[in-house]
Design a protein around this motif. Structure first.
Motif, PDB file in Angstrom:
ATOM      1  N   ARG A 156       3.602  -5.626   9.376  1.00  0.00           N
ATOM      2  CA  ARG A 156       2.265  -5.805   8.829  1.00  0.00           C
ATOM      3  C   ARG A 156       1.213  -5.939   9.917  1.00  0.00           C
ATOM      4  O   ARG A 156       0.054  -5.556   9.719  1.00  0.00           O
ATOM      5  N   LEU A 162      -0.315  -2.683  10.739  1.00  0.00           N
ATOM      6  CA  LEU A 162      -1.333  -2.271   9.776  1.00  0.00           C
ATOM      7  C   LEU A 162      -2.639  -3.028  10.005  1.00  0.00           C
ATOM      8  O   LEU A 162      -3.727  -2.451   9.890  1.00  0.00           O
ATOM      9  N   LEU A 206       8.113   2.745   9.822  1.00  0.00           N
ATOM     10  CA  LEU A 206       7.798   2.499   8.418  1.00  0.00           C
ATOM     11  C   LEU A 206       8.875   3.090   7.506  1.00  0.00           C
ATOM     12  O   LEU A 206       8.579   3.612   6.431  1.00  0.00           O
ATOM     13  N   ARG A 266       6.332  -0.931   4.943  1.00  0.00           N
ATOM     14  CA  ARG A 266       6.267   0.353   4.231  1.00  0.00           C
ATOM     15  C   ARG A 266       5.612   0.166   2.867  1.00  0.00           C
ATOM     16  O   ARG A 266       4.746   0.944   2.460  1.00  0.00           O
ATOM     17  N   ALA A 318       1.911  -0.363   3.323  1.00  0.00           N
ATOM     18  CA  ALA A 318       1.219   0.867   3.724  1.00  0.00           C
ATOM     19  C   ALA A 318       1.030   1.800   2.534  1.00  0.00           C
ATOM     20  O   ALA A 318      -0.032   2.422   2.374  1.00  0.00           O
ATOM     21  N   GLU A 319       2.042   1.915   1.693  1.00  0.00           N
ATOM     22  CA  GLU A 319       1.929   2.776   0.518  1.00  0.00           C
ATOM     23  C   GLU A 319       0.840   2.280  -0.426  1.00  0.00           C
ATOM     24  O   GLU A 319       0.113   3.081  -1.030  1.00  0.00           O
ATOM     25  N   ASP A 333      -1.819   0.217   0.437  1.00  0.00           N
ATOM     26  CA  ASP A 333      -3.137   0.086   1.053  1.00  0.00           C
ATOM     27  C   ASP A 333      -3.740   1.410   1.495  1.00  0.00           C
ATOM     28  O   ASP A 333      -4.956   1.515   1.643  1.00  0.00           O
ATOM     29  N   TYR A 334      -2.890   2.420   1.734  1.00  0.00           N
ATOM     30  CA  TYR A 334      -3.379   3.737   2.149  1.00  0.00           C
ATOM     31  C   TYR A 334      -2.799   4.773   1.186  1.00  0.00           C
ATOM     32  O   TYR A 334      -1.826   5.467   1.505  1.00  0.00           O
ATOM     33  N   GLY A 392      -1.594   8.346   2.116  1.00  0.00           N
ATOM     34  CA  GLY A 392      -0.773   8.450   3.314  1.00  0.00           C
ATOM     35  C   GLY A 392       0.386   9.411   3.137  1.00  0.00           C
ATOM     36  O   GLY A 392       0.735   9.830   2.030  1.00  0.00           O
ATOM     37  N   GLY A 434       4.137   6.762   9.579  1.00  0.00           N
ATOM     38  CA  GLY A 434       3.142   6.899   8.518  1.00  0.00           C
ATOM     39  C   GLY A 434       1.901   7.556   9.083  1.00  0.00           C
ATOM     40  O   GLY A 434       1.462   7.224  10.193  1.00  0.00           O
ATOM     41  N   PHE A 457      -2.092   8.449   8.273  1.00  0.00           N
ATOM     42  CA  PHE A 457      -3.175   8.020   7.404  1.00  0.00           C
ATOM     43  C   PHE A 457      -4.498   8.621   7.889  1.00  0.00           C
ATOM     44  O   PHE A 457      -4.946   8.325   8.999  1.00  0.00           O
ATOM     45  N   ARG A 467      -1.023  -9.556   3.169  1.00  0.00           N
ATOM     46  CA  ARG A 467       0.172  -8.978   3.787  1.00  0.00           C
ATOM     47  C   ARG A 467       1.101 -10.057   4.330  1.00  0.00           C
ATOM     48  O   ARG A 467       2.329  -9.950   4.216  1.00  0.00           O
TER      49      ARG A 467
END
Length: 265
Positions: free
Chosen positions: A139, A142, A163, A175, A178-179, A181-182, A185, A231, A233, A253
């Motif tokens: 985290r 990120l 990730l 991971r 990230a999925e 929040d973005y 991606g 990842g 983005f 997070r």
């Protein structure tokens, strides 16, 4: 936290960039350093950076200089300004220093990337910036990506390593975050991407010292992904998060990771 980048979907963009990247097959001939980014993953980073006409590339987490050497050879040698950050000197960074001696347009830094990279980006006049975060991990990676965007609106693409869907046999919270929040991606464990690039990794068997890798397994554990996984983005046309939004997201997070690690989330 972010809206999708404008234009075509990220998956289509990445796959088109990789298929059209003229130096892709050269990566299969590159030597590999333990703890490095896989050649297939580097193919995505190089192809996307080239397609986006990046003029400044910033790397956080150099280790033995595997990815830095590739970035210098394929991007910096063609005029891209490259800055690489590592927290402290050690045997790995001494090896990287030797590997990178004389690399064009490349500056090696030491210090806390969480402070140094936003400061560098706030002072640059570069117009099209890419950031690769391979340390800190999870985290915190990120959080650093968000900080780079807050420091300079010209950060148009971010790459975050490690990730994979699972880590040491457990769900990888980063991971999942990230999925969420973005949402636009792309991850290099995508099966279409793997099919196009896995042949570049034939000489890779060790990821970290003593940790064996084979597709979809690392150190004897189910990885849930083909490899460590990058990842990707895109942020062109996406406003950077406000300071309040960044603080809230970082707190969310941190709590989410504790829940996943203690209770399996």
């Amino acid at each position: 936290m972010t809206a999708p980048a404008t234009g075509r979907g990220t998956k289509d963009f990445v796959l088109d960039a990789v298929h059209g990247y003229p130096r892709r097959e050269e990566l299969g001939l590159e030597s590999y350093e333990t703890r490095g980014v896989f050649n297939s993953e580097m193919a995505a980073i190089l192809a996307v950076s080239t397609a986006l006409d990046i003029d400044l590339f910033v790397e956080s987490g150099r280790a033995r200089g595997q990815s830095t050497r590739i970035l210098a050879k394929y991007l910096a040698a063609n005029g891209v300004e490259l800055h690489s950050f590592e927290r402290a000197r050690n045997a790995d960074t001494e090896h990287a220093d030797r590997q990178l001696a004389g690399a064009p347009n490349t500056t090696l830094h030491f210090g806390d990337a969480r402070l140094a990279i936003p400061a560098l980006l706030a002072a640059t006049g570069a117009k099209r910036i890419a950031v690769l975060i391979d340390g800190p991990k999870g985290r915190k990676a990120l959080d650093l990506l968000d900080a780079t965007r807050a420091a300079n609106p010209n950060v148009i693409v971010g790459f975050v390593h490690d990730l994979s869907r699972r880590e040491d046999g457990h769900p990888n919270y980063a991971r999942r975050a990230a999925e969420a929040d973005y949402p636009n991606g792309f991850f290099t464990d995508d099966e279409d991407f793997v099919a196009a690039t896995r042949h570049l990794d034939t000489d890779i068997s060790t990821v970290n010292q003593g940790t064996d890798w084979q597709p979809y397994r690392m150190g004897g554990h189910d990885l849930g992904s083909y490899g460590p996984t990058v990842g990707i983005f895109r942020f062109d046309g996406v406003p950077a998060p406000s300071p309040l939004a960044r603080r809230w997201t970082a707190l969310r997070r941190a709590v989410g990771q504790v829940v996943v690690e203690r209770f399996g989330g």
